[in-house]
Design a protein around this motif. Structure first.
Motif, PDB file in Angstrom:
ATOM      1  N   VAL A 100       9.454  19.789  -7.657  1.00  0.00           N
ATOM      2  CA  VAL A 100      10.263  19.800  -6.298  1.00  0.00           C
ATOM      3  C   VAL A 100      10.471  20.908  -5.989  1.00  0.00           C
ATOM      4  N   ARG A 101      10.346  21.142  -4.543  1.00  0.00           N
ATOM      5  CA  ARG A 101      10.417  22.492  -3.891  1.00  0.00           C
ATOM      6  C   ARG A 101      11.372  22.285  -2.633  1.00  0.00           C
ATOM      7  N   PHE A 102      12.440  23.311  -2.528  1.00  0.00           N
ATOM      8  CA  PHE A 102      13.508  23.107  -1.762  1.00  0.00           C
ATOM      9  C   PHE A 102      13.261  24.101  -0.699  1.00  0.00           C
ATOM     10  N   GLN A 103      13.078  24.043   0.600  1.00  0.00           N
ATOM     11  CA  GLN A 103      12.883  24.926   1.772  1.00  0.00           C
ATOM     12  C   GLN A 103      14.449  25.057   2.325  1.00  0.00           C
ATOM     13  N   VAL A 104      15.453  24.380   2.116  1.00  0.00           N
ATOM     14  CA  VAL A 104      16.949  24.622   2.456  1.00  0.00           C
ATOM     15  C   VAL A 104      17.648  24.138   1.247  1.00  0.00           C
ATOM     16  N   ALA A 105      18.960  24.707   1.220  1.00  0.00           N
ATOM     17  CA  ALA A 105      19.765  24.566   0.330  1.00  0.00           C
ATOM     18  C   ALA A 105      20.923  23.363   0.669  1.00  0.00           C
ATOM     19  N   ARG A 106      20.893  22.847   2.153  1.00  0.00           N
ATOM     20  CA  ARG A 106      21.517  21.523   2.243  1.00  0.00           C
ATOM     21  C   ARG A 106      20.987  20.816   3.448  1.00  0.00           C
ATOM     22  N   LEU A 107      21.530  19.691   3.356  1.00  0.00           N
ATOM     23  CA  LEU A 107      21.011  18.653   4.649  1.00  0.00           C
ATOM     24  C   LEU A 107      21.833  18.370   5.787  1.00  0.00           C
ATOM     25  N   ASP A 108      23.285  18.627   5.406  1.00  0.00           N
ATOM     26  CA  ASP A 108      24.193  18.193   6.446  1.00  0.00           C
ATOM     27  C   ASP A 108      24.203  18.971   7.737  1.00  0.00           C
ATOM     28  N   ASP A 109      23.415  20.234   7.737  1.00  0.00           N
ATOM     29  CA  ASP A 109      23.352  21.109   8.886  1.00  0.00           C
ATOM     30  C   ASP A 109      22.064  21.110   9.550  1.00  0.00           C
ATOM     31  N   ILE A 110      21.419  20.222   9.091  1.00  0.00           N
ATOM     32  CA  ILE A 110      19.845  19.853   9.714  1.00  0.00           C
ATOM     33  C   ILE A 110      20.107  19.264  10.916  1.00  0.00           C
ATOM     34  N   ASP A 111      19.501  19.796  12.016  1.00  0.00           N
ATOM     35  CA  ASP A 111      19.726  19.268  13.561  1.00  0.00           C
ATOM     36  C   ASP A 111      18.418  18.019  13.353  1.00  0.00           C
ATOM     37  N   GLY A 112      18.778  16.925  14.044  1.00  0.00           N
ATOM     38  CA  GLY A 112      17.617  16.153  14.112  1.00  0.00           C
ATOM     39  C   GLY A 112      17.513  15.199  13.059  1.00  0.00           C
ATOM     40  N   ASP A 113      16.624  14.197  13.181  1.00  0.00           N
ATOM     41  CA  ASP A 113      16.584  13.261  12.113  1.00  0.00           C
ATOM     42  C   ASP A 113      15.895  13.505  10.974  1.00  0.00           C
ATOM     43  N   LEU A 114      15.777  13.141   9.947  1.00  0.00           N
ATOM     44  CA  LEU A 114      15.126  13.271   8.809  1.00  0.00           C
ATOM     45  C   LEU A 114      13.973  12.401   8.728  1.00  0.00           C
ATOM     46  N   ILE A 115      12.786  12.921   8.586  1.00  0.00           N
ATOM     47  CA  ILE A 115      11.463  11.958   8.399  1.00  0.00           C
ATOM     48  C   ILE A 115      11.223  12.110   6.918  1.00  0.00           C
ATOM     49  N   ILE A 116      11.360  10.771   6.351  1.00  0.00           N
ATOM     50  CA  ILE A 116      10.786  10.801   4.678  1.00  0.00           C
ATOM     51  C   ILE A 116       9.682  10.124   4.711  1.00  0.00           C
ATOM     52  N   HIS A 117       8.360  10.670   4.255  1.00  0.00           N
ATOM     53  CA  HIS A 117       7.167  10.709   3.930  1.00  0.00           C
ATOM     54  C   HIS A 117       6.650  10.357   2.533  1.00  0.00           C
ATOM     55  N   CYS A 118       6.358   9.099   2.138  1.00  0.00           N
ATOM     56  CA  CYS A 118       6.073   9.016   0.587  1.00  0.00           C
ATOM     57  C   CYS A 118       4.402   8.712   0.638  1.00  0.00           C
ATOM     58  N   GLN A 119       3.876   9.100  -0.221  1.00  0.00           N
ATOM     59  CA  GLN A 119       2.433   8.735  -0.751  1.00  0.00           C
ATOM     60  C   GLN A 119       2.300   8.162  -2.101  1.00  0.00           C
ATOM     61  N   THR A 127      11.894  17.422   8.982  1.00  0.00           N
ATOM     62  CA  THR A 127      12.385  17.279  10.258  1.00  0.00           C
ATOM     63  C   THR A 127      10.801  17.258  11.136  1.00  0.00           C
ATOM     64  N   ALA A 128      11.093  17.047  12.310  1.00  0.00           N
ATOM     65  CA  ALA A 128       9.837  16.954  13.133  1.00  0.00           C
ATOM     66  C   ALA A 128       9.138  18.072  13.016  1.00  0.00           C
ATOM     67  N   SER A 129       9.795  19.356  12.880  1.00  0.00           N
ATOM     68  CA  SER A 129       8.997  20.750  12.610  1.00  0.00           C
ATOM     69  C   SER A 129       8.998  21.371  11.448  1.00  0.00           C
ATOM     70  N   ASN A 130       9.896  21.052  10.490  1.00  0.00           N
ATOM     71  CA  ASN A 130       9.995  21.909   9.197  1.00  0.00           C
ATOM     72  C   ASN A 130      10.131  20.950   7.982  1.00  0.00           C
ATOM     73  N   PRO A 131       9.310  21.287   7.021  1.00  0.00           N
ATOM     74  CA  PRO A 131       9.391  20.546   5.792  1.00  0.00           C
ATOM     75  C   PRO A 131      10.776  21.091   5.039  1.00  0.00           C
ATOM     76  N   LEU A 132      11.271  20.329   4.380  1.00  0.00           N
ATOM     77  CA  LEU A 132      13.059  20.450   3.835  1.00  0.00           C
ATOM     78  C   LEU A 132      12.862  20.527   2.200  1.00  0.00           C
ATOM     79  N   VAL A 133      12.192  19.137   1.787  1.00  0.00           N
ATOM     80  CA  VAL A 133      12.159  19.287   0.468  1.00  0.00           C
ATOM     81  C   VAL A 133      11.006  18.272   0.112  1.00  0.00           C
ATOM     82  N   SER A 134      10.082  18.642  -1.015  1.00  0.00           N
ATOM     83  CA  SER A 134       9.075  17.989  -1.369  1.00  0.00           C
ATOM     84  C   SER A 134       8.687  17.884  -2.792  1.00  0.00           C
ATOM     85  N   GLY A 135       8.175  16.999  -3.337  1.00  0.00           N
ATOM     86  CA  GLY A 135       7.877  16.938  -4.818  1.00  0.00           C
ATOM     87  C   GLY A 135       7.156  15.584  -5.251  1.00  0.00           C
ATOM     88  N   ARG A 136       7.205  15.162  -6.589  1.00  0.00           N
ATOM     89  CA  ARG A 136       6.411  14.250  -6.907  1.00  0.00           C
ATOM     90  C   ARG A 136       7.579  13.355  -7.579  1.00  0.00           C
TER      91      ARG A 136
END
Length: 160
Positions: A102-121, A138-147
């Motif tokens: 798991v990689r966190f690019q942000v500390a929290r989600l409630d201050d993120i503008d715009g919708d969250l896009i959740i992509h799973c493979q 978001t449409a322009s930035n990764p926030l959290v990723s992992g497996r």
């Protein structure tokens, strides 16, 4: 996704909305975090969420929605994917067995503008479970990723 997996292009509108996904999740009310499904195929799903800024979000602690909550968003997307791509029978219940890398690019989600896009493979699946790679962005930035690894369990009253 992570650096090696990119989100598939999706239509800007929802393919399945809140009402249609209700039957695919055990969560109800405010704990159903996803607004809908934008696109899916046998191996991937892309969902949308828009309630992360809601001050009454059920996962908020001390007024904040921590970035680790993105894992629950991804888990719900995986559950919907499993149901949509199943064999047409009642989908098995699943439990999140493990998360890794798991990689966190942000500390929290409630201050993120715009919708969250959740992509799973889906990386692998059999009758016992599935492995996924996920990205919440978001449409322009990764926030959290992992497996994640999901273990299927038969629903009570159903033969396995």
């Amino acid at each position: 996704m992570s650096e090696s997996v990119r989100s598939a292009p999706c239509a800007p509108t929802l393919r399945l909305g809140r009402v249609e996904i209700d039957g695919y999740l055990p969560h109800r009310g405010a704990m159903r975090l996803l607004a809908g499904v934008r696109a899916y195929d046998h191996d991937t799903i892309e969902c949308l969420a828009d309630g992360h800024r809601d001050p009454t979000h059920p996962l908020r602690v001390r007024g904040r929605l921590g970035a680790a909550c993105a894992i629950e968003y991804a888990a719900q997307a995986m559950a919907i994917h499993g149901a949509l791509c199943g064999d047409g029978q009642t989908p098995p219940a699943g439990s999140l067995l493990a998360v890794r890398d798991v990689r966190f690019q942000v500390a929290r989600l409630d201050d993120i503008d715009g919708d969250l896009i959740i992509h799973c493979q889906c990386l692998a699946r059999d009758t016992r479970g599935a492995g996924y790679r996920f990205l919440v962005a978001t449409a322009s930035n990764p926030l959290v990723s992992g497996r994640a690894t999901v273990q299927f369990t038969p629903l009570q009253g159903h033969a396995s």
